[in-house]
Design a protein around this motif. Sequence first.
Motif, mmCIF file in Angstrom:
data_model
loop_
_atom_site.group_PDB
_atom_site.id
_atom_site.type_symbol
_atom_site.label_atom_id
_atom_site.label_comp_id
_atom_site.label_asym_id
_atom_site.label_seq_id
_atom_site.Cartn_x
_atom_site.Cartn_y
_atom_site.Cartn_z
ATOM 1 N N HIS A 64 18.219 -1.170 30.050
ATOM 2 C CA HIS A 64 18.306 -1.153 28.597
ATOM 3 C C HIS A 64 17.254 -2.109 28.027
ATOM 4 O O HIS A 64 17.134 -3.247 28.493
ATOM 5 N N PRO A 65 16.485 -1.682 27.028
ATOM 6 C CA PRO A 65 15.381 -2.515 26.558
ATOM 7 C C PRO A 65 15.800 -3.834 25.907
ATOM 8 O O PRO A 65 15.078 -4.816 26.002
ATOM 9 N N LEU A 66 16.951 -3.854 25.275
ATOM 10 C CA LEU A 66 17.384 -5.074 24.598
ATOM 11 C C LEU A 66 18.325 -5.907 25.455
ATOM 12 O O LEU A 66 18.146 -7.119 25.600
ATOM 13 N N PHE A 67 19.326 -5.285 26.053
ATOM 14 C CA PHE A 67 20.357 -6.020 26.780
ATOM 15 C C PHE A 67 20.015 -6.271 28.240
ATOM 16 O O PHE A 67 20.722 -6.983 28.935
ATOM 17 N N LYS A 68 18.942 -5.656 28.736
ATOM 18 C CA LYS A 68 18.501 -5.846 30.125
ATOM 19 C C LYS A 68 19.599 -5.518 31.133
ATOM 20 O O LYS A 68 19.715 -6.148 32.174
ATOM 21 N N LYS A 69 20.411 -4.537 30.793
ATOM 22 C CA LYS A 69 21.491 -4.117 31.671
ATOM 23 C C LYS A 69 21.146 -2.736 32.224
ATOM 24 O O LYS A 69 20.576 -1.908 31.522
ATOM 25 N N THR A 70 21.462 -2.500 33.491
ATOM 26 C CA THR A 70 21.200 -1.206 34.091
ATOM 27 C C THR A 70 22.223 -0.192 33.590
ATOM 28 O O THR A 70 23.427 -0.428 33.665
ATOM 29 N N ILE A 71 21.722 0.926 33.078
ATOM 30 C CA ILE A 71 22.573 1.972 32.526
ATOM 31 C C ILE A 71 22.385 3.227 33.358
ATOM 32 O O ILE A 71 21.261 3.590 33.718
ATOM 33 N N ARG A 72 23.500 3.901 33.695
ATOM 34 C CA ARG A 72 23.445 5.152 34.451
ATOM 35 C C ARG A 72 23.723 6.319 33.530
ATOM 36 O O ARG A 72 24.697 6.314 32.782
ATOM 37 N N ARG A 73 22.861 7.315 33.578
ATOM 38 C CA ARG A 73 23.046 8.534 32.803
ATOM 39 C C ARG A 73 23.008 9.710 33.772
ATOM 40 O O ARG A 73 22.290 9.686 34.771
ATOM 41 N N SER A 74 23.752 10.767 33.450
ATOM 42 C CA SER A 74 23.735 11.944 34.314
ATOM 43 C C SER A 74 23.561 13.189 33.459
ATOM 44 O O SER A 74 23.882 13.201 32.264
ATOM 45 N N LYS A 75 23.035 14.224 34.102
ATOM 46 C CA LYS A 75 22.828 15.494 33.424
ATOM 47 C C LYS A 75 23.076 16.606 34.432
ATOM 48 O O LYS A 75 22.765 16.467 35.613
ATOM 49 N N ASN A 76 23.661 17.716 33.961
ATOM 50 C CA ASN A 76 23.929 18.861 34.827
ATOM 51 C C ASN A 76 22.831 19.904 34.670
ATOM 52 O O ASN A 76 22.406 20.209 33.554
ATOM 53 N N TYR A 77 22.374 20.440 35.786
ATOM 54 C CA TYR A 77 21.372 21.495 35.800
ATOM 55 C C TYR A 77 21.927 22.704 36.533
ATOM 56 O O TYR A 77 22.530 22.559 37.589
ATOM 57 N N HIS A 78 21.713 23.901 35.987
ATOM 58 C CA HIS A 78 22.066 25.144 36.672
ATOM 59 C C HIS A 78 20.876 25.514 37.546
ATOM 60 O O HIS A 78 19.753 25.625 37.048
#
Length: 76
Positions: free
Chosen positions: A29-43
């Motif tokens: 994260h650019p401000l909080f310097k915390k690692t963030i996990r995001r996920s996305k589904n693909y067909h």
Amino acid sequence: MPKRILQGTVVSDKGEKTVVVKVERAYLHPLFKKTIRRSKNYHAHDEKNAHKVGETVRIQECPPKSKLKRWEVVSA
């Protein structure tokens, strides 16, 4: 232009010749310097219906095969 290759986990194999692959990415994260996990589904297109739920697979971009499928499974 090279084709993108992503790695993810199969979350659904109920479609005919189709698997749904969840791809997770982590970024800082650019401000909080915390690692963030995001996920996305693909067909993704799976020609032989070879992959089952829980498997880790690699998918690659391809020309559109249907309304939602723009990716194909290249290896497990």
